[in-house]
Design an enzyme around this catalytic site. Structure first.
Site, mmCIF file in Angstrom:
data_model
loop_
_atom_site.group_PDB
_atom_site.id
_atom_site.type_symbol
_atom_site.label_atom_id
_atom_site.label_comp_id
_atom_site.label_asym_id
_atom_site.label_seq_id
_atom_site.Cartn_x
_atom_site.Cartn_y
_atom_site.Cartn_z
ATOM 1 N N GLY A 186 4.210 3.179 2.279
ATOM 2 C CA GLY A 186 3.564 2.223 3.178
ATOM 3 C C GLY A 186 2.363 2.931 3.764
ATOM 4 O O GLY A 186 2.530 3.852 4.560
ATOM 5 N N HIS A 187 1.179 2.582 3.306
ATOM 6 C CA HIS A 187 -0.044 3.257 3.758
ATOM 7 C C HIS A 187 -0.833 2.299 4.641
ATOM 8 O O HIS A 187 -1.246 1.226 4.199
ATOM 9 C CB HIS A 187 -0.880 3.712 2.550
ATOM 10 C CG HIS A 187 -0.181 4.771 1.733
ATOM 11 N ND1 HIS A 187 -0.740 5.356 0.627
ATOM 12 C CD2 HIS A 187 1.031 5.361 1.894
ATOM 13 C CE1 HIS A 187 0.117 6.252 0.126
ATOM 14 N NE2 HIS A 187 1.201 6.265 0.883
ATOM 15 N N ASP B 224 4.197 9.617 5.600
ATOM 16 C CA ASP B 224 3.633 8.923 6.763
ATOM 17 C C ASP B 224 2.707 9.805 7.595
ATOM 18 O O ASP B 224 2.588 9.642 8.814
ATOM 19 C CB ASP B 224 4.757 8.361 7.665
ATOM 20 C CG ASP B 224 5.671 7.437 6.892
ATOM 21 O OD1 ASP B 224 5.176 6.734 6.001
ATOM 22 O OD2 ASP B 224 6.884 7.426 7.179
ATOM 23 N N GLN C 262 4.422 9.389 -0.302
ATOM 24 C CA GLN C 262 5.488 10.215 0.286
ATOM 25 C C GLN C 262 4.877 11.543 0.775
ATOM 26 O O GLN C 262 3.709 11.576 1.125
ATOM 27 C CB GLN C 262 6.636 10.463 -0.715
ATOM 28 C CG GLN C 262 7.456 9.219 -1.037
ATOM 29 C CD GLN C 262 6.809 8.260 -1.999
ATOM 30 O OE1 GLN C 262 6.464 8.613 -3.111
ATOM 31 N NE2 GLN C 262 6.648 7.005 -1.592
ATOM 32 N N LYS D 255 -1.984 9.303 5.317
ATOM 33 C CA LYS D 255 -2.744 9.428 4.066
ATOM 34 C C LYS D 255 -3.663 8.231 3.840
ATOM 35 O O LYS D 255 -4.829 8.383 3.469
ATOM 36 C CB LYS D 255 -1.767 9.562 2.875
ATOM 37 C CG LYS D 255 -0.863 10.776 2.950
ATOM 38 C CD LYS D 255 0.156 10.789 1.821
ATOM 39 C CE LYS D 255 1.223 9.729 1.914
ATOM 40 N NZ LYS D 255 2.148 9.860 3.048
#
Ligand code: GDP
Ligand code: IMO
Ligand code: MG
Length: 424
Positions: A40-41, A13, A222, A16
């Site tokens: 989750g991007h 988080d 990650q 990225k």
């Protein structure tokens, strides 16, 4: 040509997705190489927020090809939802290609994930419960199903055999409720959307593209501290999240690796269990959580917060061969009178900059305090116009870490970025 890499240097988080979306404009192909829908991007374009789990963050740039590599694990249910949300927002998804050798997450993998976590009680990993661990276990245990199996006539038989195996294993978790029939029906329905994508042999595809002079960026998921080998084991994910993972996750040789962009927040967060030496489990940590809106993009869970940890960053810069740093969420420190940076760990009375075998042992981080800038920096676009305190803070990071900070992010929006050095 070389393949460039962008990855997270902390516990995930780091922002990225935002930086890949910015850089994607300068590349022909963006590839995910590991992880799955535990990621989750978040990308914010013209005030609209998009969250991606499996699809690379190059999807918002017209003309860019997006590849999901063999190191990724794919849940067709999540993938179908992602594709339909993107399409509903007018985003072209026809550029997405999927590796035949990528493994499939079955509903029964999620059942086992839930069971494993429930059985661990207080020692649980804090998994996103997306079936990641059990799917990689089946991959290395040589039992898994792959995207390429969808093209074979015996897919259903293989699926049923693996599911039955999982259901017998799940008997050791009698207290876990999982509606396998409903989830299985959804799985088969969603396979249709996955089958519409182009399946490729990504090793030939990526190497040929490099030979043709195409510019390629590998997008990590990650963070390095969640790496299966080098993270805070067992509180990690199940894939190789570091630069080395690009080689196996895409089928490229080590000498083809080019620039490595390492992303770090100006502070630190972690979601899920496990050691976090600089954690602020207090009002200050809560303040950081609120200012940084630190709630998981995949699960919505509050993220744990703390000060930036320089021994930790030095370690992950070493592991990844980072040569370009990007510091995100600079704006989130706007209001702090003083900013703390952990520079050494005191362990059993001895100071060290090296991470011990177990980050959970009694570590007293030693901090350097720097004066905060106490002003809004969100709209500044030129590093030269930054307040002196920001320049001092960045110079301190560069000096300690030995790598230039080439990008500073000052807000979630695509344009809220300062390019200080040379990128792409
Ligand atoms: P990722 O998993 O590394 O892509 O990061 P996430 O999307 O899970 O979390 C990063 C969060 O911070 C998202 O909500 C982003 O929109 C947001 N974000 C990224 N960069 C910045 C920044 O510079 N400032 C602020 N305030 N938010 C940012
Ligand atoms: P992005 O790509 C932050 C964490 C989970 C848990 C551990 C194992 O958005 O940075 P898993 O679901 O893999 O079994 O969970 O890893 N985790 C993440 N934390 N960002 C992520 O991805 C994460 N993916 C997994 O919270 O502690
Ligand atoms: Mg995330």
């Amino acid at each position: 040509m070389f393949i460039d890499v962008l990855l997270g240097l902390q516990w995930g988080d780091e922002g990225k997705g935002k930086i890949v979306d910015y850089l994607a404009d300068k590349y022909d192909i963006i590839c995910r190489f590991q992880g799955g829908p535990n990621a989750g991007h978040t990308i914010v374009i013209n005030g609209k927020k998009h969250v991606l789990h499996t699809i690379p963050s190059g999807v918002f740039r017209p003309g860019v090809i997006n590849v999901i590599g063999n190191g990724v694990v794919i849940d067709p249910i999540v993938m179908a939802r992602e594709l339909s949300t993107l399409k509903a927002n007018g985003i072209d998804t026809s550029s997405i290609k999927v590796a035949r050798k990528a493994h499939l997450i079955l509903p029964s993998h999620r059942f086992l994930d839930a069971g494993s976590e429930a059985s661990k009680g207080k020692a649980k990993i804090g998994s996103t419960l997306r079936g990641i661990g059990p799917t990689y276990m089946d991959k290395t245990g040589r039992n898994g199903l792959r995207i390429g199996d969808l093209e074979r006539p015996n897919f259903n038989a293989k699926y049923t055999a693996l599911k039955e195996k999982h259901l017998s294993l799940a008997k050791i978790y009698p207290d876990v409720d999982f509606d396998i029939e409903t989830e299985e029906a959804k799985f088969f329905e969603c396979l249709a959307a996955v089958k519409e994508l182009e399946f490729i042999d990504n090793s030939y595809y990526v190497n040929q593209a490099l030979n043709e002079g195409k510019r390629i960026l590998a997008e990590g998921a990650q963070g390095s501290m969640l790496d299966i080998d080098y993270g805070t084991y067992p509180y990690v994910t199940s894939s190789s999240t570091i630069t080395a993972g690009v080689c196996v996750g895409l089928g490229v040789a080590p000498q083809k690796i080019g620039k490595v962009y390492g992303i770090s927040k100006s502070y630190c967060t972690r979601v899920g269990s496990g050691p976090f030496p600089t954690e602020l489990d207090n009002d200050l940590g809560e303040e950081l959580r609120q200012i940084g809106a630190e709630f998981g993009a995949t699960t919505g869970r509050p993220r744990r917060t703390g000060w930036i940890d320089l021994p930790q960053l030095k370690y992950t810069i070493m592991l990844n061969g980072v040569n370009h740093l990007c510091i995100t969420k600079m704006d989130c420190l706007n209001t702090f009178k003083n900013i703390e940076l952990a520079t050494t760990y005191k362990i059993n009375g001895k100071e060290t900059q090296n991470l011990p075998y177990d980050l959970g042992e009694d570590i007293e981080p030693q901090y350097t305090s720097m004066k905060g800038w106490n002003q809004d920096i969100n709209s500044i676009r030129d590093f030269d116009e930054m307040p002196k305190e920001v320049k001092d803070y960045i110079a301190f990071l560069e000096e300690y870490l030995g790598v230039p900070v080439d990008m500073l992010s000052t807000g979630p929006g695509r344009e809220e970025l300062i390019i200080k050095g040379t990128v792409a």
